[in-house]
Design an enzyme around this catalytic site. Structure first.
Site, PDB file in Angstrom:
ATOM      1  N   SER A 152      16.957  21.056  28.741  1.00 51.11           N
ATOM      2  CA  SER A 152      16.009  21.623  29.716  1.00 51.11           C
ATOM      3  C   SER A 152      14.839  22.232  28.965  1.00 51.11           C
ATOM      4  CB  SER A 152      16.720  22.709  30.528  1.00 51.11           C
ATOM      5  OG  SER A 152      15.796  23.432  31.309  1.00 51.11           O
ATOM      6  N   TYR A 165      22.231  30.275  31.526  1.00 54.50           N
ATOM      7  CA  TYR A 165      21.809  28.867  31.644  1.00 54.50           C
ATOM      8  C   TYR A 165      20.869  28.511  30.485  1.00 54.50           C
ATOM      9  CZ  TYR A 165      19.650  24.565  33.299  1.00 54.50           C
ATOM     10  OH  TYR A 165      19.191  23.267  33.388  1.00 54.50           O
TER      11      TYR A 165
HETATM   12  N1  LIG Z   1      16.528  19.863  38.371  1.00 57.39           N
HETATM   13  C1  LIG Z   1      15.923  20.568  37.438  1.00 57.39           C
HETATM   14  O1  LIG Z   1      14.891  21.230  37.672  1.00 57.39           O
HETATM   15  C2  LIG Z   1      16.455  20.515  36.009  1.00 57.39           C
HETATM   16  C3  LIG Z   1      15.611  20.961  34.985  1.00 57.39           C
HETATM   17  C4  LIG Z   1      16.094  20.921  33.690  1.00 57.39           C
HETATM   18  C5  LIG Z   1      17.358  20.426  33.409  1.00 57.39           C
HETATM   19  N2  LIG Z   1      18.158  20.007  34.424  1.00 57.39           N
HETATM   20  C6  LIG Z   1      19.490  19.488  34.088  1.00 57.39           C
HETATM   21  O2  LIG Z   1      19.634  18.215  34.671  1.00 57.39           O
HETATM   22  C7  LIG Z   1      21.019  17.903  34.781  1.00 57.39           C
HETATM   23  C8  LIG Z   1      21.284  17.281  36.142  1.00 57.39           C
HETATM   24  O3  LIG Z   1      21.065  18.247  37.140  1.00 57.39           O
HETATM   25  P1  LIG Z   1      20.256  17.929  38.477  1.00 57.39           P
HETATM   26  O4  LIG Z   1      18.987  18.673  38.410  1.00 57.39           O
HETATM   27  O5  LIG Z   1      20.223  16.481  38.724  1.00 57.39           O
HETATM   28  O6  LIG Z   1      21.163  18.704  39.550  1.00 57.39           O
HETATM   29  P2  LIG Z   1      22.208  18.159  40.626  1.00 57.39           P
HETATM   30  O7  LIG Z   1      21.507  17.287  41.599  1.00 57.39           O
HETATM   31  O8  LIG Z   1      22.898  19.369  41.134  1.00 57.39           O
HETATM   32  O9  LIG Z   1      23.207  17.265  39.772  1.00 57.39           O
HETATM   33  C9  LIG Z   1      24.228  17.810  38.964  1.00 57.39           C
HETATM   34  C10 LIG Z   1      25.269  16.734  38.719  1.00 57.39           C
HETATM   35  O10 LIG Z   1      26.293  17.280  37.874  1.00 57.39           O
HETATM   36  C11 LIG Z   1      27.556  16.961  38.456  1.00 57.39           C
HETATM   37  N3  LIG Z   1      28.569  17.920  38.083  1.00 57.39           N
HETATM   38  C12 LIG Z   1      28.554  19.255  38.308  1.00 57.39           C
HETATM   39  N4  LIG Z   1      29.703  19.811  37.869  1.00 57.39           N
HETATM   40  C13 LIG Z   1      30.460  18.792  37.369  1.00 57.39           C
HETATM   41  C14 LIG Z   1      31.747  18.724  36.790  1.00 57.39           C
HETATM   42  N5  LIG Z   1      32.507  19.829  36.621  1.00 57.39           N
HETATM   43  N6  LIG Z   1      32.224  17.525  36.399  1.00 57.39           N
HETATM   44  C15 LIG Z   1      31.483  16.410  36.573  1.00 57.39           C
HETATM   45  N7  LIG Z   1      30.246  16.415  37.102  1.00 57.39           N
HETATM   46  C16 LIG Z   1      29.745  17.594  37.506  1.00 57.39           C
HETATM   47  C17 LIG Z   1      27.285  16.965  39.958  1.00 57.39           C
HETATM   48  O11 LIG Z   1      28.232  16.159  40.646  1.00 57.39           O
HETATM   49  P3  LIG Z   1      29.489  16.687  41.467  1.00 57.39           P
HETATM   50  O12 LIG Z   1      29.076  17.965  42.145  1.00 57.39           O
HETATM   51  O13 LIG Z   1      29.759  15.557  42.405  1.00 57.39           O
HETATM   52  O14 LIG Z   1      30.557  16.860  40.438  1.00 57.39           O
HETATM   53  C18 LIG Z   1      25.928  16.298  40.011  1.00 57.39           C
HETATM   54  O15 LIG Z   1      26.070  14.890  39.999  1.00 57.39           O
HETATM   55  C19 LIG Z   1      21.770  19.209  34.521  1.00 57.39           C
HETATM   56  O16 LIG Z   1      22.299  19.188  33.210  1.00 57.39           O
HETATM   57  C20 LIG Z   1      20.680  20.260  34.645  1.00 57.39           C
HETATM   58  O17 LIG Z   1      20.974  21.413  33.905  1.00 57.39           O
HETATM   59  C21 LIG Z   1      17.727  20.032  35.728  1.00 57.39           C
END
Ligand SMILES: NC(=O)c1ccc[n+]([C@@H]2O[C@H](COP(=O)([O-])OP(=O)(O)OC[C@H]3O[C@@H](n4cnc5c(N)ncnc54)[C@H](OP(=O)(O)O)[C@@H]3O)[C@@H](O)[C@H]2O)c1
Length: 278
Positions: A152, A165
């Site tokens: 991130s 985080y």
């Molecule tokens: N969106 C942003 O602004 C942003 C910015 C920087 C970095 N990120 C990073 O991007 C990555 C993806 O996040 P996102 O933004 O796409 O959010 P998201 O839509 O909430 O996706 C998170 C994913 O992680 C999975 N997950 C959560 N807990 C899990 C577990 N215990 N085992 C297996 N899978 C799990 C969730 O699936 P289930 O709930 O079905 O398990 C979901 O598919 C993360 O690492 C986040 O920190 C996001």
């Protein structure tokens, strides 16, 4: 593209992971967008929500007929989960050509207000499970394989009100770049994606429902697309937007103390206190 390999995306049930899965399926169906992407004929979608994975897998199978898409419901922080996933991948005897370690979540708000289990679950997933995936899948990677670790923008500076985080993502970035140096000699590219806000379910989860959408979020598909291109070109860090690179620079110039205090004072993130005793 030749066939005979696996691509795995964790956290594929929504957001960035789903976007990576769609892009990889499209690439295997022969789009010219990702020239240089290693070959695979199986795509594994990993997350906990089986219903979402099943419908995405069915859709991607239809869109990319030559590709076997598997929905693998797994909680990556559960004991033995990553080990059994790696064992299943090894059973195929196919090389792991693309690994996207994307599953992760955050917890908005003060540490004092956050349920300790949620707080530690975040560290478990963002740090421990990420490390375990790299370690256990390592022997399945071959020359030319690509690993994307989703860190991130928060990895570059501490953030008050989002402290654990940001710390977990600093770990993810450091691990990823360290591995990039180690695995270079094996011909494996390791790329840390360090995005700013992306339009996903991230805020909904991080705020425990208090904020439905990521503010000023960039489309997940654009982020995944740019990251895959960066990884194919051998980049160790992917930050597709100039504004994200500028914010990285601003954090570096301000230093950790000012960055953390500024974020705490002026970038308050909404949260529902989740401490059982609050
Ligand atoms: N969106 C942003 O602004 C942003 C910015 C920087 C970095 N990120 C990073 O991007 C990555 C993806 O996040 P996102 O933004 O796409 O959010 P998201 O839509 O909430 O996706 C998170 C994913 O992680 C999975 N997950 C959560 N807990 C899990 C577990 N215990 N085992 C297996 N899978 C799990 C969730 O699936 P289930 O709930 O079905 O398990 C979901 O598919 C993360 O690492 C986040 O920190 C996001």
């Amino acid at each position: 593209m030749e066939s005979g390999g696996i691509a795995i995306v964790t956290g594929a049930s929504s957001g960035l992971g789903e976007a990576f899965a769609r892009e990889l399926a499209g690439a295997s169906a022969g789009t010219a967008r990702y020239r240089g992407l290693p070959a695979f004929d199986e795509l594994w979608l990993v997350a906990r929500r089986a219903d979402r994975l099943d419908s995405l897998a069915a859709e991607l199978c239809r869109a990319a007929p030559g590709l076997t898409v598997r929905a693998v419901a797994s909680d990556l922080v559960a004991g033995g989960a990553v080990e059994s996933l790696a064992a299943k991948a090894a059973e195929t005897t196919k090389p792991l050509r693309v690994l996207v370690n994307n599953a992760g979540y955050g917890t908005y708000g003060d540490l004092d207000d956050t349920d300790t289990a949620r707080l530690l679950g975040q560290v478990d997933l963002n740090c421990r499970a990420l490390t375990e995936c790299c370690a256990r899948f390592s022997r399945l990677l071959t020359r030319g394989s690509i690993v994307v670790n989703v860190a991130s923008l928060a990895a570059f500076a501490p953030l008050g009100g989002f402290a654990a985080y940001a710390a977990s993502k600093a770990y993810a970035l450091s691990l990823s770049v360290g591995l990039a140096a180690e695995w270079k000699a094996r011909g494996i590219t390791v790329c840390a994606l360090c995005p700013g806000p992306v339009a996903t379910e991230f805020s909904l989860v991080a705020s425990a429902g208090a904020r439905k959408e990521v503010k000023h979020g960039w489309p997940a598909v654009k982020t995944a697309r740019a990251c895959l291109r960066d990884a194919i070109s051998g980049a160790w860090i992917s930050m597709p937007r100039p504004i994200w690179r500028l914010r990285r620079l601003a954090g570096w110039l301000a230093g950790p103390e000012l960055s953390a205090s500024f974020a705490y004072r002026f970038m308050k993130r909404p949260s529902v206190p989740s401490r059982p005793d609050v």
